[in-house]
Design a protein around this motif. Structure first.
Motif, PDB file in Angstrom:
ATOM      1  N   ASP A 131     -50.793  -3.181 -23.942  1.00 38.58           N
ATOM      2  CA  ASP A 131     -52.098  -2.687 -24.290  1.00 38.58           C
ATOM      3  C   ASP A 131     -52.917  -3.796 -23.874  1.00 38.58           C
ATOM      4  N   ARG A 132     -52.748  -5.062 -24.198  1.00 34.89           N
ATOM      5  CA  ARG A 132     -53.537  -6.163 -23.816  1.00 34.89           C
ATOM      6  C   ARG A 132     -53.759  -6.074 -22.148  1.00 34.89           C
TER       7      ARG A 132
ATOM      8  N   GLY B 236     -47.687  -4.364 -27.806  1.00 34.02           N
ATOM      9  CA  GLY B 236     -48.983  -5.011 -27.704  1.00 34.02           C
ATOM     10  C   GLY B 236     -49.173  -5.692 -26.305  1.00 34.02           C
TER      11      GLY B 236
END
Length: 398
Positions: free
Chosen positions: A105-106, A102
């Motif tokens: 992605d952030r 993640g």
């Protein structure tokens, strides 16, 4: 004229740090890929500060896993830094990263976003527990994975505590699988025309090392236990101490049993039909091991090893690292070489073991100084002007 290395023309954008994934990208670099290592401004990969340190401040730990790469610095917390990273990713073949799931992605640097601009991108995520599962956000290091996976429980003497392996086996085996993932993605792209996202979990890799332990569990419902240097399913296969204090390891099959007993003067054991096959020796492990241990303890190591080798009994001296690296065969294979570093001078290195039979092994290139290639990469790959690069440096983006 030397041939092009096998991965020439492949460009890897490497966001990884510490050991497992950097080991993989070093392998790719030494096979000919251009590896651009993205590091934090000012501090870089944290292993640049790890021991052992060299006279001019560089880290031998960093040297071991970052040879042949180009280093650029980018502040991925800065929007301009993230924009530069996206632009670079649109021009490369492979992205390797080892942040927690993640994170990329952030930052707008996940596979979905980057592959939209670069559909042929091979994207490898190397994490502790993988992209899915209840532990996906859990952190860990090499010895943590050795502990959690059961590798540590299987290492050490039966009557002693669990022990870690003598090398960072979780990191280094995971590094091999990251390299396999990259090559798999490139091959798949060559045949299918598209890139893909590959998920390498260190925990999965460690569990895969239990192939034989799991076979025993699945077949016999027997939970394996640590056996020291002995093999749970083969006798003899163990280390023995010789009369002069040296250790040797013998690992024999049925065809080696009589020659071994003959050399050691164990004629009663050689004549015993119950011990002619491995199953019989496993059943009488204690008797066999006691006899071998007592016999070998009366012999000096080197003459015994020479005699066993002449009889084709598989045997090896238990060596220290210095002794193993100084062995004539190691020298003949040119496994120990050196590179020239701009501040530390000549420094020894272990070669990447893969080589072509028709060509000499390539000499390793030095690991990069922090940010040494920032200007060149940004101007060559992205077409930035020197003034634009200077502005980015003033703003702390690079």
């Amino acid at each position: 004229m030397s041939e092009r290395p096998p991965l020439a023309g492949v460009t890897v954008l490497d966001f990884s740090r510490v050991l497992a994934a950097p080991m993989a990208t070093q392998i790719l670099a030494e096979l000919g890929a251009t590896v651009v290592k993205v590091e934090r401004p000012r501090s870089g990969d944290e292993t640049r500060g790890f021991e052992p340190r060299l006279p001019h401040g560089e880290s031998a730990y960093f040297f071991a896993f970052n040879r042949g790469k180009r280093s650029i610095t980018l502040d991925l917390k800065h929007p301009d830094g993230r924009d530069l990273a996206r632009r670079l990713a649109s021009r490369v073949d492979v992205v390797v990263e080892n942040f927690l799931p993640g994170t990329m992605d952030r930052l707008g640097l996940g596979y979905a976003e980057l592959s939209a601009d670069n559909p042929r991108l091979v994207y490898v995520s190397a994490t502790g527990f993988g992209q899915t599962g209840p532990n996906r956000d859990r952190k860990g290091y090499d010895t943590v994975f050795q502990a959690l996976s059961g590798v540590m429980a299987m290492t050490g003497s039966p009557d002693g505590p669990p022990a870690k392996a003598g090398v960072p086996v979780a990191d280094m085996t995971s590094g091999l699988w990251v390299a396999i993932a990259v090559l798999t993605g490139l091959m798949g792209r060559a045949t299918g025309g598209r890139g893909r996202h590959l998920d390498v979990a260190m925990m999965d890799v460690q569990l895969s090392l239990h192939a034989l332990n799991a076979a025993r569990l699945f077949a016999l419902d027997e939970d394996p236990v640590r056996t020291g240097t002995e093999h749970p399913g083969r006798v003899p296969s163990a280390a023995f101490r010789a009369a002069d204090g040296g250790w040797l390891h013998i690992s024999g099959s049925d065809q080696h049993w009589v020659p071994l007993c003959t050399i050691l003067g164990l004629h009663d054991l050689a004549a015993d039909p119950a011990l002619r096959n491995n199953a019989g020796r496993v059943a009488e492990r204690e008797r066999v091991m006691r006899a071998l241990t007592e016999a070998i303890a009366t012999r000096d190591r080197e003459p015994l090893v020479k005699e066993l080798r002449a009889a084709d009994v598989p045997v090896g001296e238990v060596r220290g690292v210095r002794e193993a690296l100084a062995d004539p065969h190691t020298a003949a294979r040119a496994m120990v070489t050196a590179f020239e570093h701009p501040t530390e001078g000549t420094f020894p290195a272990l070669r990447t073991p893969l080589r072509e039979t028709a060509s000499p092994p390539p000499d390793p290139a030095p690991p990069p100084l922090l940010g040494a290639d920032t200007d060149a990469v940004l101007t060559d790959l992205l077409g930035l002007t020197p003034a634009e690069v200077a502005d980015l440096r003033t703003e702390g983006v690079i």
